[in-house]
Design an enzyme around this catalytic site. Structure first.
Site, PDB file in Angstrom:
ATOM      1  N   GLU A 237      -4.499  -9.082   5.561  1.00 11.73           N
ATOM      2  CA  GLU A 237      -4.559  -8.122   6.747  1.00 11.73           C
ATOM      3  C   GLU A 237      -5.518  -7.128   6.586  1.00 11.73           C
ATOM      4  O   GLU A 237      -5.245  -6.139   5.961  1.00 11.73           O
ATOM      5  CB  GLU A 237      -2.964  -7.617   7.374  1.00 11.73           C
ATOM      6  CG  GLU A 237      -3.329  -6.887   8.533  1.00 11.73           C
ATOM      7  CD  GLU A 237      -2.979  -5.561   8.841  1.00 11.73           C
ATOM      8  OE1 GLU A 237      -2.943  -4.945   9.943  1.00 11.73           O
ATOM      9  OE2 GLU A 237      -2.569  -5.092   7.751  1.00 11.73           O
TER      10      GLU A 237
ATOM     11  N   GLU B 239      -7.987   5.030  -3.884  1.00 15.12           N
ATOM     12  CA  GLU B 239      -8.813   6.000  -3.302  1.00 15.12           C
ATOM     13  C   GLU B 239      -9.715   6.501  -4.295  1.00 15.12           C
ATOM     14  O   GLU B 239      -9.548   6.630  -5.373  1.00 15.12           O
ATOM     15  CB  GLU B 239      -7.860   7.243  -3.023  1.00 15.12           C
ATOM     16  CG  GLU B 239      -6.667   6.918  -2.220  1.00 15.12           C
ATOM     17  CD  GLU B 239      -5.714   6.069  -2.715  1.00 15.12           C
ATOM     18  OE1 GLU B 239      -5.216   6.360  -4.048  1.00 15.12           O
ATOM     19  OE2 GLU B 239      -4.861   5.433  -2.146  1.00 15.12           O
TER      20      GLU B 239
ATOM     21  N   ASP C  44       0.060  -6.630   4.198  1.00 10.59           N
ATOM     22  CA  ASP C  44      -0.171  -5.476   4.974  1.00 10.59           C
ATOM     23  C   ASP C  44      -1.342  -4.634   4.205  1.00 10.59           C
ATOM     24  O   ASP C  44      -1.143  -4.532   3.137  1.00 10.59           O
ATOM     25  CB  ASP C  44       1.057  -4.893   5.221  1.00 10.59           C
ATOM     26  CG  ASP C  44       0.985  -3.941   6.244  1.00 10.59           C
ATOM     27  OD1 ASP C  44       0.997  -4.147   7.102  1.00 10.59           O
ATOM     28  OD2 ASP C  44       1.041  -2.821   5.650  1.00 10.59           O
TER      29      ASP C  44
ATOM     30  N   TYR D 232      -6.654  -0.497   1.665  1.00 12.55           N
ATOM     31  CA  TYR D 232      -6.587   0.899   1.298  1.00 12.55           C
ATOM     32  C   TYR D 232      -5.821   1.323  -0.112  1.00 12.55           C
ATOM     33  O   TYR D 232      -5.269   2.276  -0.317  1.00 12.55           O
ATOM     34  CB  TYR D 232      -5.761   1.659   2.354  1.00 12.55           C
ATOM     35  CG  TYR D 232      -6.074   1.249   3.811  1.00 12.55           C
ATOM     36  CD1 TYR D 232      -7.141   1.408   4.256  1.00 12.55           C
ATOM     37  CD2 TYR D 232      -5.166   0.291   4.547  1.00 12.55           C
ATOM     38  CE1 TYR D 232      -7.928   1.049   5.423  1.00 12.55           C
ATOM     39  CE2 TYR D 232      -5.691  -0.280   5.705  1.00 12.55           C
ATOM     40  CZ  TYR D 232      -7.141   0.378   6.442  1.00 12.55           C
ATOM     41  OH  TYR D 232      -7.462  -0.051   7.625  1.00 12.55           O
TER      42      TYR D 232
ATOM     43  N   ASP E  57       1.385   6.656   0.436  1.00 14.28           N
ATOM     44  CA  ASP E  57       0.870   5.697  -0.359  1.00 14.28           C
ATOM     45  C   ASP E  57       1.017   5.705  -1.904  1.00 14.28           C
ATOM     46  O   ASP E  57       1.302   6.571  -2.554  1.00 14.28           O
ATOM     47  CB  ASP E  57      -0.740   5.859  -0.198  1.00 14.28           C
ATOM     48  CG  ASP E  57      -1.359   5.300   0.994  1.00 14.28           C
ATOM     49  OD1 ASP E  57      -0.848   5.258   1.984  1.00 14.28           O
ATOM     50  OD2 ASP E  57      -2.727   4.807   0.714  1.00 14.28           O
TER      51      ASP E  57
ATOM     52  N   ASN F  90       0.663  -1.333   0.072  1.00 11.46           N
ATOM     53  CA  ASN F  90      -0.046   0.018  -0.010  1.00 11.46           C
ATOM     54  C   ASN F  90       0.797   1.198   0.017  1.00 11.46           C
ATOM     55  O   ASN F  90       0.626   2.377  -0.648  1.00 11.46           O
ATOM     56  CB  ASN F  90      -0.868   0.017   1.227  1.00 11.46           C
ATOM     57  CG  ASN F  90      -1.682   1.330   1.454  1.00 11.46           C
ATOM     58  OD1 ASN F  90      -2.809   1.498   0.615  1.00 11.46           O
ATOM     59  ND2 ASN F  90      -1.424   2.193   2.379  1.00 11.46           N
TER      60      ASN F  90
HETATM   61  C1  NOJ Z   1      -0.289  -2.884   9.614  1.00 10.76           C
HETATM   62  C2  NOJ Z   1       0.867  -3.405  10.351  1.00 10.76           C
HETATM   63  O1  NOJ Z   1       0.560  -4.668  11.197  1.00 10.76           O
HETATM   64  C3  NOJ Z   1       1.506  -2.390  11.509  1.00 10.76           C
HETATM   65  O2  NOJ Z   1       2.553  -2.592  12.235  1.00 10.76           O
HETATM   66  C4  NOJ Z   1       1.771  -1.229  10.510  1.00 10.76           C
HETATM   67  O3  NOJ Z   1       2.167   0.041  11.369  1.00 10.76           O
HETATM   68  C5  NOJ Z   1       0.698  -0.696   9.513  1.00 10.76           C
HETATM   69  N1  NOJ Z   1       0.334  -1.915   8.917  1.00 10.76           N
HETATM   70  C6  NOJ Z   1       1.190   0.031   8.471  1.00 10.76           C
HETATM   71  O4  NOJ Z   1       2.055  -0.777   7.545  1.00 10.76           O
END
Ligand code: NOJ
Length: 540
Positions: free
Chosen positions: A245, A210, A203, A207, A173, A105
């Site tokens: 995630e 946009e 991760d 997002y 981003d 992202n």
């Molecule tokens: C999720 C991660 O687990 C976290 O540690 C991080 O700060 C954010 N994403 C941004 O990458």
């Protein structure tokens, strides 16, 4: 090359390794690949199937590695790419898998792409990022790091425009509307998969895009691109997996499974705080409700359950009222709170009360999903809320009672190991616990071994056995073929007696083989001491 059971991840135990903190092999105060290699037997003996290796890319560490300045390198103190390959080979040699973090992202503001964009807005890299003259654009997108950020836009003096960032301003981003960015990221996947890893924990995927008039989360464009990544992996690297995630409601996470053509795995974020709430409130109704609100998912997919991770215990997926309750109960000191969460570790959160902790583990080992364990929580490591940001839950692994908990021989480590108190390394460490059959470590190992021995607990159908406005006893069956296990948990501090519907026959507690109960006339009666739980397998 390991032969792969294509759906190994559906009933697997994951273990999160924070590389900076795990084991320092060369005495420089930082964990490294060689250090992890030296502890792989320990991880395997715990019963782990797959290691989730957190970011190991070069990074200025303004978000502890989630700010990448080079997607195809490794952070120097960790070692070299050759060491990384050795790690992968050693993991595979022990019959385990390894997935690593994929952070697409955003990158670091130090990344040459961002530097080129800032220094020369006419360069092609300018369009790798999201710029605006107007900081009110995309105003419906929420701020994630609410404690420190006022806006998702930061003004860049050189360019004379604002750039978009969902996290810290040091994490601009990337612009996924740009086909070159989309292609760059595909090549990043290829680079790491070529090194032999088994997949990624992806991760912050909600997002990627946009769009005005939306909150910028879970957009159709985002799903379309993620499906392309999956296709690439299926075609070019069959058998590799993607773990999502997305800190979202179950129905929104379920979208990330697509029709079985997007992610294979997704964290169940809303379940996690409800386990803590159920234990704290002595009532599992919120847990039951969120599980009932969890849609069925395609066959090749699985939830990942967890109690804690390297971030704050997030309270984004609870009501405002429940968040206040969680804060008051588990984070009475304001310093323990962070953003919409709690920056503490499992054992201190539960006052080191083994009964409550094991109740929590029992939930993740018996509910559907592949459990993810956070390094150090298997022994009961402590936290240090004096440390910056979320670092207090990322302190060095406590291997033994020697200097720095055996993590490093350096005089100074990148973060101090926790020495004192019930959860410090003098009293809580791997070496001591390995020798004690009743230690946190050995009890957890046993739970893992038993969970893995039961097909029903791994992949059985879930059938609720008790319901109601209040749920002091959480009980459900897991059924798979001939294997049936009833999991029953007394969430309260008082004795409870329950009557469960169950097929007639004898049930033996997998956790305590001397305990047998009989069901007759379709009913099973149990007397449960405070906080007791049983995994009852039907034996005849
Ligand atoms: C999720 C991660 O687990 C976290 O540690 C991080 O700060 C954010 N994403 C941004 O990458």
């Amino acid at each position: 090359m390991m032969t792969k059971n294509q759906q190994w991840y559906k009933n697997a135990i994951f273990y999160q390794v924070y590389p900076r903190s795990f084991m320092d092999s060369n005495g420089d105060g930082y964990g490294d690949f060689q250090g992890i290699i030296s502890r792989l037997d320990y991880i395997r003996d715990l019963g782990v199937d797959c290691i989730w290796l957190q970011p190991t890319y070069p990074s200025p560490l303004r978000d502890d590695g989630y700010d990448i300045s080079d997607y195809t390198g490794v952070y120097e103190p960790f070692g070299t790419i050759a060491d990384f390959k050795r790690l992968v080979a050693e993991v595979h040699r022990r019959g385990m898998y390894l997935i690593s973090d994929l952070v697409i992202n955003h990158c670091s503001s130090d990344h040459p792409w961002f530097q080129a964009a800032r220094n020369d807005p006419s360069s092609k890299y300018y369009d790798y990022f999201v710029w605006s003259d107007d900081p009110n654009k995309y105003s419906e997108a929420r701020i994630i790091f609410v404690d420190s950020q006022k806006s998702n836009w930061t003004f860049d003096e050189k360019v004379g425009k604002y750039f978009w960032h969902r996290f810290y301003p040091t994490q601009p981003d990337l612009n996924f509307d740009n086909p070159e960015v989309r292609e760059e990221m595909k090549n990043v996947l290829r680079f790491w998969l070529d090194l032999g890893i088994d997949g990624f924990r992806a991760d912050a995927v909600p997002y990627l895009y946009e769009r005005e008039g939306t909150n910028g989360e879970n957009l159709p464009e985002t799903h379309a691109y993620l499906k392309e990544l999956r296709k690439l992996m299926d075609t070019e690297y069959p058998g590799t997996v993607l773990l999502c995630e997305a800190n979202q409601w179950p129905r929104d996470v379920a979208e990330y499974f697509g029709d079985g053509d997007e992610f294979q795995l997704g964290f169940h974020f809303p379940l996690m705080p409800r386990i803590f709430m159920s234990i704290g409130k002595q009532d599992a109704s919120s847990l039951l409700q969120i599980m009932k609100d969890t849609p069925d998912i395609p066959d090749g997919c699985q939830w990942c359950t967890f109690l804690r991770n390297h971030d704050e215990l997030t309270l984004e997926m609870v009501t405002e009222e429940d968040r206040q309750w969680m804060w008051n109960f588990y984070a009475p000191d304001k310093e323990m709170r962070m953003n919409l969460g709690i920056r503490r570790r499992l054992y201190p959160l539960m006052d080191n009360d083994r009964k409550r902790i094991e109740l929590g583990y029992s939930c993740i080992f018996t509910l559907p999903g592949s459990p993810v364990l956070y390094y150090g929580d298997e022994i009961g490591m402590g936290d240090d809320i004096r440390q910056f940001d979320r670092n207090g839950v990322r302190t060095p692994m406590q291997w033994d009672g020697s200097k720095n908990g055996g993590f490093s021989t350096a005089d100074e480590t990148y973060l101090p190991a926790i020495r004192d108190g019930a959860n410090g390394y003098l009293r809580t460490n791997v070496a001591d616990q390995e020798n004690d059959p009743d230690s946190n470590l050995n009890r957890l190992k046993r739970m893992i071994r038993i969970r893995k021995s039961s097909e029903a607990l791994g992949s059985g159908k879930l059938i609720w056995l008790l319901d109601g406005a209040a749920v002091p006893v959480l009980a459900y069956a897991r059924e798979s073929g001939r294997d049936t296990v009833i999991a029953v948990h007394n969430m309260t501090e008082t004795d409870r007696s329950v009557l469960l519907s169950a097929a007639d026959g004898t049930y033996r507690d997998l956790l305590n083989e001397s305990l047998e109960v009989e069901a007759a006339d379709g009913l099973l009666r149990m007397e449960l001491p405070p906080r007791a739980f049983h995994w009852l397998r039907k034996v005849n």
